[in-house]
Structures are given as C-alpha cells and as structure tokens.
Design a protein around this motif. Structure first.
Motif, short mmCIF file in Angstrom:
data_model
loop_
_atom_site.label_atom_id
_atom_site.label_comp_id
_atom_site.label_asym_id
_atom_site.label_seq_id
_atom_site.Cartn_x
_atom_site.Cartn_y
_atom_site.Cartn_z
N LYS A 276 0.81 -1.27 0.18
CA LYS A 276 -0.02 0.12 0.07
C LYS A 276 0.90 1.47 0.03
CE LYS A 276 -3.90 -2.26 2.43
NZ LYS A 276 -4.73 -1.98 3.68
N GLY A 277 2.13 1.09 0.25
CA GLY A 277 3.01 2.32 0.51
C GLY A 277 2.36 3.44 1.28
N PHE A 278 2.15 4.66 0.80
CA PHE A 278 1.80 5.76 1.69
C PHE A 278 0.52 6.29 1.47
CE2 PHE A 278 6.40 7.66 2.62
CZ PHE A 278 6.08 7.54 3.83
N SER A 279 -0.20 5.18 0.63
CA SER A 279 -1.62 5.56 0.01
C SER A 279 -2.65 5.74 1.40
CB SER A 279 -2.24 4.49 -0.75
OG SER A 279 -2.13 3.20 -0.07
N GLU A 280 -2.66 5.03 2.41
CA GLU A 280 -3.37 5.02 3.46
C GLU A 280 -3.19 6.22 4.18
OE1 GLU A 280 -5.99 2.96 4.05
OE2 GLU A 280 -5.55 2.25 2.21
N VAL A 281 -1.86 6.72 4.37
CA VAL A 281 -1.54 7.63 5.10
C VAL A 281 -1.95 8.95 4.47
CG1 VAL A 281 0.45 9.28 5.90
CG2 VAL A 281 0.56 6.75 6.29
N ALA A 282 -1.96 9.10 3.19
CA ALA A 282 -2.24 10.11 2.27
C ALA A 282 -3.75 10.26 2.27
CB ALA A 282 -1.59 9.90 0.85
N LYS A 283 -4.57 9.22 2.42
CA LYS A 283 -6.13 9.29 2.46
C LYS A 283 -6.26 9.93 3.91
CE LYS A 283 -7.02 5.23 -0.15
NZ LYS A 283 -7.49 3.91 -0.23
N LYS A 284 -5.77 9.68 4.88
CA LYS A 284 -6.09 10.23 6.10
C LYS A 284 -5.59 11.73 5.99
CE LYS A 284 -5.63 5.91 8.81
NZ LYS A 284 -4.86 5.25 9.86
N VAL A 285 -4.44 12.07 5.57
CA VAL A 285 -3.98 13.43 5.33
C VAL A 285 -5.11 14.15 4.79
CG1 VAL A 285 -2.25 15.00 4.55
CG2 VAL A 285 -1.59 13.02 5.65
N HIS A 286 -5.52 13.63 3.71
CA HIS A 286 -6.43 14.22 2.60
C HIS A 286 -7.76 14.68 3.40
CE1 HIS A 286 -4.02 13.04 -0.92
NE2 HIS A 286 -3.41 14.03 -0.47
N SER A 287 -8.11 13.48 4.06
CA SER A 287 -9.69 13.66 4.97
C SER A 287 -9.59 14.68 6.02
CB SER A 287 -9.67 12.46 5.55
OG SER A 287 -8.82 12.17 6.85
N MET A 288 -8.10 15.20 6.30
CA MET A 288 -8.04 16.40 7.22
C MET A 288 -8.18 17.72 6.78
SD MET A 288 -5.11 15.05 9.74
CE MET A 288 -5.19 13.28 10.26
N GLY A 289 -8.37 17.68 5.25
CA GLY A 289 -8.28 18.59 4.40
C GLY A 289 -6.84 19.19 4.18
N LEU A 290 -5.97 18.48 4.21
CA LEU A 290 -4.21 18.82 3.97
C LEU A 290 -3.69 18.24 2.73
CD1 LEU A 290 -3.16 18.32 7.58
CD2 LEU A 290 -4.04 20.52 6.49
N LYS A 291 -2.68 18.56 2.40
CA LYS A 291 -2.01 17.84 1.18
C LYS A 291 -0.68 17.23 1.96
CE LYS A 291 -3.93 20.78 -2.24
NZ LYS A 291 -4.92 19.68 -2.73
N PHE A 292 -0.08 16.09 1.21
CA PHE A 292 0.78 15.37 1.85
C PHE A 292 1.97 15.34 0.76
CE2 PHE A 292 2.59 10.89 1.67
CZ PHE A 292 2.83 10.90 3.05
N GLY A 293 3.26 15.22 1.53
CA GLY A 293 4.48 15.36 0.77
C GLY A 293 5.41 14.25 1.30
N ILE A 294 6.30 13.97 0.50
CA ILE A 294 7.52 13.12 1.01
C ILE A 294 8.83 13.73 0.52
CG2 ILE A 294 6.16 11.17 1.00
CD1 ILE A 294 7.51 10.19 -1.53
N HIS A 295 9.93 13.30 1.06
CA HIS A 295 11.32 13.84 0.86
C HIS A 295 12.07 12.56 -0.05
CE1 HIS A 295 15.81 13.21 1.46
NE2 HIS A 295 15.83 14.60 1.84
N VAL A 296 12.63 12.79 -1.14
CA VAL A 296 13.09 11.53 -1.66
C VAL A 296 14.77 11.96 -2.11
CG1 VAL A 296 10.87 10.84 -2.77
CG2 VAL A 296 12.41 12.23 -4.06
N MET A 297 15.42 10.84 -2.57
CA MET A 297 16.86 11.20 -2.71
C MET A 297 16.94 11.01 -4.22
SD MET A 297 18.53 11.89 -0.28
CE MET A 297 20.35 11.56 -0.83
N ARG A 298 18.24 11.38 -4.66
CA ARG A 298 18.55 11.41 -6.36
C ARG A 298 18.43 9.82 -6.65
NH1 ARG A 298 24.29 12.44 -8.33
NH2 ARG A 298 24.19 14.60 -7.58
N GLY A 299 18.12 9.70 -8.25
CA GLY A 299 18.37 8.44 -8.72
C GLY A 299 17.60 7.06 -7.91
N ILE A 300 18.95 6.34 -7.94
CA ILE A 300 18.50 4.89 -7.44
C ILE A 300 19.50 4.51 -6.17
CG2 ILE A 300 20.02 3.90 -8.94
CD1 ILE A 300 18.00 1.49 -9.47
N SER A 301 19.00 3.67 -5.38
CA SER A 301 19.79 3.30 -4.16
C SER A 301 20.88 2.23 -4.42
CB SER A 301 18.94 2.81 -3.03
OG SER A 301 18.46 1.62 -3.31
#
Length: 635
Positions: free
Chosen positions: A123-148
C-alpha cells in the motif's frame, strides 16, 4: 489560488496556503495572468527538525491533525515526511548505512512497515495520504537522487509502467546495474543513492516508475534531495519535471540541497520546479540566521522571487524554521529541547523569510506547540507579506548610531585559506561566463599548475597531476601552501561537493579532503578556460571575499502590499541595541511611483505596537539580533 509552506526538522510536514486571487494588480506593476498552481510561496510543517528519520506513522498523523485544527485556518496545508522513511529502525542503521532500506521488487523505496504499518501489502503511503487528505491537508515526501546503492547491488529489474512488467529493450531485460552511475553517488550519502543514466530509456523508465508510484500513493509534494547545489543533476531534474508536468493533477516539486547555489545556477532549473534551496541546512543558531542575509539579497536582485516555475511559479527556499520543540542536528531520537534562538532572533528569522517570500516550513513538534511560537508563525502581517507582497528587495538606504561592516576572511590555517588568501573558491553553472578563468602550465612531466587568470602577482593556483586511474580527467590537488606535492602522501584534493550535509553557517566554505580519486574530485580543464567537475557538471570559480552579514551590521528589506501599503523591516545584526533609521525620501528612490515625497505617512510597528505619523524620518531602537517591521500608509 496561492500557496505557502511551513516545515519541521528530522521528520517533515509542509503546509501550503491556498488563498484568494490577488484581484486587480496596482497600475504601477505589470504582471501576467496568475497561474493556478504554486502562485505564492508554499507554507507547511516539515518533520526533519523534530524527529529526524525516526518518525512513525502515529507521530506523523498526530501532528497532521494538530495542523489541520490549529494552523490550516491560517493557510498551512501541506504535511511532508522527510528523510529516510524507507529505512528500518534497527541497530546498525544510520544516515549513510547500507543494507537497511526497504525496497520493492523493482528497486523502489517503500515505507518501513515497522514505523509505517499501514504500508504493508504494497500500500505504500496511500493510506497515510488518504488520512491526510481527509483532514483537508495535502501530503508530501522527501526523496533522494536516482537509485539506491542497495537496489544497484541487488541488480533489481526495472518496471515498465506501460506494460506493467519488467522493462525490455533490444531483446533483453534491463536492470539496476545497467542504469546506475556508481561514480556519481551522492557525495554526502555515498552508501545511499546514485544518479541514473537518463540518456538511456531504461534509466528514464526507472525514474518514471518512481514518480508515478508517488502519484498513485496520493503524494502532493516531492522534495528531491542531492540533485541541486553542489550536487546538481540537471538531467534528473529535467526528466522528473517532465513526468510531473504530464500528470493529471499537480505535484509540487522542490530541490535540495542549497550549498553553493547561485542565481545563475538556479536560472537553469527554476522554470522546472516550484521551490529550490539556496542555503545549507538551517538550524537554531544565530550564525545560521546570519548566513541567509547575503544570499537572499542576491536572489532578490536577480529577480528570482516568484519567477516562472513548474505549472506556476518558483521560489528560492531558505529552509525550515527551527522553532518550537526540536531535536539536535544528526540525532535520530527526539524531540527533546526548545529552540536555541531567543524571541528576538526568532522574529528576525521569521521576518526575513516573510519579506523574501521564502516558503515557510515550520520545524517543531506541533504536539508541544507553545503560544509564543504559535503567535509568531501565524502572525497575520507576516503571512500577508509572504503571500501577497510585491517588489521585495533589500533596502540599502539606512543608517545607525553604532554599526560598521566587517569582512569575512577565510581561516588562514585552512587549505583554501592558504591557497586563496582573500578569495574564495566557488561553483557555478558552466554557462556562466565568469567560469572561463583558468589556465595551466607544466611544472614537470607529472605536475601542472592550474591558476585563475587574474592580473595579480600571485594568482590563486591548484596543482594538476596525471591521474592514477586511466582517465583524461583533471585531478586538482593541493598540499598546504607549498607549490609542489609532498612525498608523505598527505595531499588534499578539491571536492565539488561536501562529504556530509552542511548547515547554513558552513555554507560557502572550501571543500578539500584526502584524495580519493572519485568523480567528486575529478576535474577537466576545457579549452575555453572552464574547470568542470565530473560529479556535478559545475565549474569552479574564484571570487573576491565579499562583505558578509557579520556580528556588527544592520540590514533592511522593503516591499509593497496589495492595498497600497509599504512594508519596511530593520534588522539589527549587532550584539548591542542599535538605533536604525530611514528617510521617506529614500523610500521614494526605490518606489518612485508611490509619490511619497512631502506627504505624511502613518506607520505601525508590529512587534512593539508603536504607531504614529511622519513626513521625513523613520527611526527606532532595535534590540540586538532583533528586528522591527513597519507597515506604512502614505497619503
């Protein structure tokens, strides 16, 4: 609609403000049609300062709920999970550890299920994003360059998002080792991530699969780290921007880090993104606050504030506000202390961020948000300035009763200080004409001198020798203040990027370390006189050390408001209380259309509450490290 942001330290929440349209633009300002996306600086909460990479789903959602209830009415809307959400919190795991990341079968990072239990079963972050959106907010993440590096070592297959299966081209299946560029590993997280070859369709397929997955999760904001500043990767930025532009909904695109960023460098990518860091990491020290004044002035002078960006506008980012309840830099546990900045210093930082229209990203744990901090980050005048002011710039026409400038000198016991004297080594885009200033001459068959072409008795020089590896790259090496390499093997090499994350107060320092013969230390001298680095593609320059914001100085910023008001901020960088003054006639010099010569201006100073009227001079005693902010109405 408008956007503004706030953020945390060590686990991130960003909040963005969507405000009404600006309406009619004053007749003296000409602007095009306001875009619907990222038309004001983002505002939000970022988890990094408070929890580092150890934040859990429970902690994140607790903070998000507080933001929704207390800060969303003031325009804070985005919450962002910062830094290493895919790393297992187990013994032996740390920022640059190898083998502790959670990745899927396609080599893509997925949330650590130990800290993010709703991510199980793909499910990844999909459940967290749904909860954030239900609060009337928007959801973001930090990512790194390229591939690990972990995916590279595992040689995972690449997902073809069109077919939903492994990517195949020219009759064979492509894998991580086909696209990873190991010699371009992130300089300050070399065991973490590396660039991918975006010239290969397989490399582009991998990046596409990453960002389409983020979109499927419901992500609204992406902070892409180790692709900007000293770690510039224009190819990745360009392709990621293209992927985001073609989505059926907007995702804001942010770049980091900000070390060595110049306006010329930013102009290469500002149209591809929505915000980009222009300093090192900002923590709660006065030296960090001081380090932002010069770079902010330079970006304002270059007209970069609110320039065209991805599906809207782009904003120079001064990094998070280290206020409230925090942890320590480098700590993986917390929060455990209040901000080290006193109230005057906090007001100075918040006022500069607002006047410069930086994204506002709050860095404290909202579960321990005190009233003083709350009142500061929700100050209506500051938020009005940050969202709606125009013509924002440093104001030079000020005086004081006790102020003098100090020049910042390089430490003479450092490698850079001994070599350069009162000059500083920096990096810039190779399109910048000032980069074409290097020449070389042979000293012997193995050693050449590479010098900055200046009409000086002793121009600053580096030393070039034939690489130990089979390569045509240039290795710039220096041994103390001697003109030749010594025989004890202790040579130092010029790095293009620091080998650790830098704080703002360390921004701009020279970067020399033991020679390792990696891409970060490989340089090529071109026929046009440019010295280009193999890791970042940036070019080295030498500049005179400029006057920098120091311990004995005053500064001022000015802007116009949407209702005809003028905002004037005084900053006392001195260690003692100082009277700072400005004449209305000098304000007329920068805003000639205002016709304020000979008229009376009403003023209100927001921190002291002082109000009055003047026809000539504005003057006030400002506490050490403090500021004053006037709202002027001239009729």
């Amino acid at each position: 609609m408008k956007i503004s942001v706030l953020g945390f330290f060590c686990f991130s929440f960003f909040f963005f403000l969507f405000a009404p349209s600006l309406g009619r633009v004053p007749s003296e300002i000409h602007l095009g049609t306001e875009p619907e996306h990222a038309s004001t600086p983002p505002r939000g909460w970022n988890s990094y300062d408070s929890f580092c990479w150890t934040i859990s789903e429970e902690e994140f959602l607790q903070n998000a709920e507080i933001l929704s209830n207390r800060l969303k009415p003031h325009g804070y809307e985005y919450v962002v999970v910062d830094y290493l959400w895919y790393r297992s919190k187990v013994p032996g795991a740390y920022v640059d550890s190898l083998g502790f990341d959670v990745i899927d079968e396609w080599g893509r990072p997925i949330p650590d299920p130990g800290r993010w239990p709703s991510s199980k079963d793909g499910k990844g972050f999909s459940e967290v994003a749904k909860k954030v959106h239900s609060m009337g907010l928007k959801f973001g993440i930090h990512v790194m360059r390229g591939i690990s590096l972990q995916a590279f070592n595992a040689n995972t297959p690449i997902l073809d998002t069109v077919k939903g299966s492994a990517y195949v081209e020219s009759g064979r299946q492509w894998r991580a080792k086909d696209i990873g560029v190991k010699e371009r590993a992130c300089a300050w997280m070399s065991h973490g991530f590396m660039s991918v070859n975006t010239k290969l369709e397989a490399g582009r397929a991998f990046l596409r699969s990453l960002y389409l997955q983020y979109a499927e999760w419901g992500v609204d904001f992406v902070k892409n780290d180790c692709v900007f500043g000293d770690d510039l990767d224009v190819d990745e930025i360009t392709f990621v921007s293209e992927v985001l532009r073609n989505l059926d909904r907007p995702i804001l695109y942010s770049l980091s880090p900000g070390t060595s960023v110049t306006p010329a460098m930013a102009k290469e990518v500002s149209g591809l993104v929505n915000m980009y860091r222009i300093t090192g990491d900002d923590w709660d020290s006065w030296r960090d606050v001081l380090s932002h004044f010069d770079v902010t002035r330079d970006f304002a002078n270059a007209k970069m504030i609110g320039a065209t960006g991805l599906l809207g506008r782009s904003w120079p980012d001064l990094d998070m506000l280290p206020l409230g309840w925090l942890t320590d830099p480098g700590s993986n546990e917390g929060p455990h202390r209040t901000s080290n900045l006193n109230l005057d210093e906090q007001r100075t930082q918040m006022t500069l961020w607002a006047m410069a229209k930086s994204p506002l990203m709050f860095g404290g744990d909202l579960r321990k948000l005190d009233e003083t901090t709350y009142n500061l980050i929700t100050n209506p005048t500051l938020l009005e300035i940050n969202s709606f002011s125009l013509n924002n710039m440093e104001f030079p026409y000020i005086s004081s009763t006790s102020s003098r400038r100090k020049k910042r000198a390089l430490p003479q016991d450092s490698a850079e200080g001994r070599m350069l004297g009162k000059r500083s080594l920096g990096l810039t885009t190779c399109k910048d004409a000032k980069a074409n200033g290097w020449s070389t001459k042979a000293l012997d068959q193995d050693l050449e001198q590479v010098c900055w072409r200046e009409k000086l008795e002793e121009p600053p020089c580096l030393y070039k020798r034939k690489p130990l590896l089979a390569s045509d790259d240039l290795q710039a090496t220096i041994r103390g203040n001697t003109p030749l390499l010594a025989s004890d093997g202790m040579e130092l090499c010029l790095d293009a990027s620091p080998r650790r994350r830098l704080t703002s107060k360390e921004f701009g320092a020279g970067s020399f370390s033991r020679c390792k013969w990696d891409a970060n230390q490989m340089w090529e001298l071109n026929a046009n006189g440019s010295l280009v680095n193999s890791y970042s593609g940036l070019c080295a320059t030498v500049d005179l050390v400029k006057d920098d914001a120091g311990s004995s100085e005053i500064r001022s910023w000015i802007a116009t408001g949407r209702r005809g008001e003028i905002y004037l901020a005084f900053f006392n960088l001195n260690s003692e209380k100082t009277v700072i003054s400005a004449n209305l006639a000098d304000i007329a010099k920068v805003f000639p259309w205002k016709n304020i010569k000979g008229v009376s201006c009403k003023y209100h100073e927001i921190w002291s509450g002082e109000s009055g009227a003047t026809e000539e001079l504005i003057s006030i005693a400002v506490e050490n490290h403090g500021c004053s902010l006037f709202v002027l109405t001239c009729v």
